[in-house]
Design a protein around this motif. Structure first.
Motif, PDB file in Angstrom:
ATOM      1  N   ILE A  44       0.850  -1.189   0.000  1.00 42.08           N
ATOM      2  CA  ILE A  44       0.000   0.000   0.000  1.00 42.08           C
ATOM      3  C   ILE A  44       0.888   1.241   0.000  1.00 42.08           C
ATOM      4  CG2 ILE A  44      -1.806   1.269   1.221  1.00 42.08           C
ATOM      5  CD1 ILE A  44      -2.556  -1.406   2.593  1.00 42.08           C
ATOM      6  N   PRO A  45       1.126   1.846  -1.178  1.00 41.14           N
ATOM      7  CA  PRO A  45       1.877   3.103  -1.203  1.00 41.14           C
ATOM      8  C   PRO A  45       1.078   4.196  -0.484  1.00 41.14           C
ATOM      9  CG  PRO A  45       1.791   2.109  -3.388  1.00 41.14           C
ATOM     10  CD  PRO A  45       0.797   1.379  -2.528  1.00 41.14           C
ATOM     11  N   THR A  46       1.775   5.051   0.249  1.00 48.96           N
ATOM     12  CA  THR A  46       1.132   6.151   0.956  1.00 48.96           C
ATOM     13  C   THR A  46       1.859   7.454   0.627  1.00 48.96           C
ATOM     14  OG1 THR A  46       2.522   5.923   2.922  1.00 48.96           O
ATOM     15  CG2 THR A  46       0.470   4.648   2.882  1.00 48.96           C
ATOM     16  N   ALA A  47       1.234   8.542   0.970  1.00 55.16           N
ATOM     17  CA  ALA A  47       1.870   9.846   0.810  1.00 55.16           C
ATOM     18  C   ALA A  47       2.919  10.023   1.909  1.00 55.16           C
ATOM     19  CB  ALA A  47       0.832  10.957   0.901  1.00 55.16           C
ATOM     20  N   ASN A  48       3.977  10.726   1.578  1.00 54.56           N
ATOM     21  CA  ASN A  48       4.962  11.140   2.559  1.00 54.56           C
ATOM     22  C   ASN A  48       4.487  12.477   3.113  1.00 54.56           C
ATOM     23  OD1 ASN A  48       7.120  12.098   4.011  1.00 54.56           O
ATOM     24  ND2 ASN A  48       8.639  11.748   2.414  1.00 54.56           N
ATOM     25  N   VAL A  49       4.049  12.475   4.362  1.00 56.21           N
ATOM     26  CA  VAL A  49       3.470  13.687   4.947  1.00 56.21           C
ATOM     27  C   VAL A  49       4.439  14.381   5.912  1.00 56.21           C
ATOM     28  CG1 VAL A  49       1.073  12.906   4.641  1.00 56.21           C
ATOM     29  CG2 VAL A  49       2.283  12.392   6.784  1.00 56.21           C
ATOM     30  N   TRP A  50       5.721  14.121   5.750  1.00 55.82           N
ATOM     31  CA  TRP A  50       6.726  14.740   6.616  1.00 55.82           C
ATOM     32  C   TRP A  50       6.605  16.261   6.583  1.00 55.82           C
ATOM     33  CZ3 TRP A  50      10.381  13.770  10.206  1.00 55.82           C
ATOM     34  CH2 TRP A  50      11.319  14.783  10.464  1.00 55.82           C
ATOM     35  N   VAL A  51       6.605  16.848   7.759  1.00 55.99           N
ATOM     36  CA  VAL A  51       6.742  18.292   7.889  1.00 55.99           C
ATOM     37  C   VAL A  51       7.769  18.538   8.981  1.00 55.99           C
ATOM     38  CG1 VAL A  51       4.691  19.498   7.037  1.00 55.99           C
ATOM     39  CG2 VAL A  51       4.536  18.189   9.123  1.00 55.99           C
ATOM     40  N   LYS A  52       8.723  19.398   8.700  1.00 52.91           N
ATOM     41  CA  LYS A  52       9.838  19.566   9.632  1.00 52.91           C
ATOM     42  C   LYS A  52       9.412  20.059  11.005  1.00 52.91           C
ATOM     43  CE  LYS A  52      11.222  23.392   6.753  1.00 52.91           C
ATOM     44  NZ  LYS A  52      12.288  24.087   6.115  1.00 52.91           N
ATOM     45  N   SER A  53       8.303  20.727  11.106  1.00 55.38           N
ATOM     46  CA  SER A  53       7.881  21.253  12.407  1.00 55.38           C
ATOM     47  C   SER A  53       7.275  20.187  13.316  1.00 55.38           C
ATOM     48  CB  SER A  53       6.873  22.374  12.215  1.00 55.38           C
ATOM     49  OG  SER A  53       5.709  21.874  11.599  1.00 55.38           O
ATOM     50  N   SER A  66      16.243  21.173   9.566  1.00 52.22           N
ATOM     51  CA  SER A  66      16.437  21.442   8.140  1.00 52.22           C
ATOM     52  C   SER A  66      16.055  20.249   7.260  1.00 52.22           C
ATOM     53  CB  SER A  66      17.891  21.831   7.879  1.00 52.22           C
ATOM     54  OG  SER A  66      18.742  20.733   8.185  1.00 52.22           O
ATOM     55  N   ARG A  67      15.647  19.165   7.846  1.00 51.50           N
ATOM     56  CA  ARG A  67      15.298  17.980   7.053  1.00 51.50           C
ATOM     57  C   ARG A  67      14.025  18.222   6.265  1.00 51.50           C
ATOM     58  NH1 ARG A  67      19.711  14.646   6.801  1.00 51.50           N
ATOM     59  NH2 ARG A  67      20.594  14.463   8.864  1.00 51.50           N
ATOM     60  N   THR A  68      13.984  17.628   5.062  1.00 48.52           N
ATOM     61  CA  THR A  68      12.805  17.743   4.201  1.00 48.52           C
ATOM     62  C   THR A  68      12.399  16.353   3.748  1.00 48.52           C
ATOM     63  OG1 THR A  68      14.066  17.918   2.148  1.00 48.52           O
ATOM     64  CG2 THR A  68      13.647  19.982   3.365  1.00 48.52           C
ATOM     65  N   LYS A  69      11.411  16.279   2.863  1.00 42.19           N
ATOM     66  CA  LYS A  69      10.943  14.994   2.342  1.00 42.19           C
ATOM     67  C   LYS A  69      12.006  14.286   1.504  1.00 42.19           C
ATOM     68  CE  LYS A  69       6.043  16.138   2.267  1.00 42.19           C
ATOM     69  NZ  LYS A  69       4.846  16.278   1.421  1.00 42.19           N
ATOM     70  N   ILE A  75       4.369   8.541   7.603  1.00 43.46           N
ATOM     71  CA  ILE A  75       3.108   8.023   7.084  1.00 43.46           C
ATOM     72  C   ILE A  75       1.992   8.570   7.966  1.00 43.46           C
ATOM     73  CG2 ILE A  75       1.717   5.953   6.666  1.00 43.46           C
ATOM     74  CD1 ILE A  75       4.368   4.456   6.141  1.00 43.46           C
ATOM     75  N   ASP A  76       0.977   9.122   7.351  1.00 40.28           N
ATOM     76  CA  ASP A  76      -0.153   9.678   8.081  1.00 40.28           C
ATOM     77  C   ASP A  76      -0.770   8.578   8.957  1.00 40.28           C
ATOM     78  OD1 ASP A  76      -2.799  10.574   8.815  1.00 40.28           O
ATOM     79  OD2 ASP A  76      -2.744  11.966   7.130  1.00 40.28           O
ATOM     80  N   PRO A  77      -0.977   8.843  10.243  1.00 38.69           N
ATOM     81  CA  PRO A  77      -1.611   7.852  11.119  1.00 38.69           C
ATOM     82  C   PRO A  77      -2.954   7.352  10.577  1.00 38.69           C
ATOM     83  CG  PRO A  77      -0.735   9.650  12.421  1.00 38.69           C
ATOM     84  CD  PRO A  77      -0.605  10.060  10.980  1.00 38.69           C
TER      85      PRO A  77
END
Length: 158
Positions: A44-53, A66-69, A75-77
């Motif tokens: 199941i591919p999912t969106a990468n929802v990483w946000v640095k905050s 400073s990390r980004t996607k 993965i969104d819960p």
């Protein structure tokens, strides 16, 4: 541990990793666990929802800000919840989480280790300049150290 995953399932992960590059792709693996064998039934591919905050202001490592996607994924819960529900319906369970490492080897990072759980497999796909060049699956041992899964069986599942 051994992970059994079909060529078609690996191709789904490879395609996703190349299409999402230069960001990290991610997703969930549903399947079964029998003894030391994990059998993947669905990718199941999912969106990468990483946000640095999302890590907050009390970071142990200030470089994380400073990390980004391109170097982190989340993965969104809600996606994990939906996969769990689907697994229950199909009498499957989450057996792992995959992600890619853009322009880096298919080796777990410190962040990967810090966020991993012992029961799951963690396939990592190395994507160099937009093309997958390596695929390895890892599992966290009882000492908190990643071990490469001994064998990836390329089974053609029905």
């Amino acid at each position: 541990m051994t992970i059994a995953i079909s060529q078609d399932q690996i191709q789904i992960i490879v395609d996703r990793a190349e299409n999402i590059y230069p960001e990290e792709c991610c997703g969930i693996l549903l399947g079964t666990i029998s003894g030391s064998l994990k059998t993947v039934v669905e990718v199941i591919p999912t969106a990468n929802v990483w946000v640095k905050s999302e890590l907050g202001d009390d970071l142990a490592d200030p470089t994380e800000i400073s990390r980004t996607k391109t170097s982190r994924y989340t993965i969104d819960p809600q996606d994990i919840f939906q996969a769990t529900k689907r697994g229950r319906y199909l009498e499957l369970e989450i057996v792992g989480f995959f992600h890619s490492h853009p322009d880096n080897p298919a080796v777990p990072s410190i962040c990967d280790r810090d966020l991993a759980w012992h029961v799951y497999s963690y396939p990592i796909v190395s994507v160099m300049q937009g093309k997958v060049n390596d695929f390895k699956s890892w599992v966290l041992d009882d000492l908190g150290i990643f071990q490469q899964e001994e064998e990836i069986s390329f089974l053609k599942l029905p």
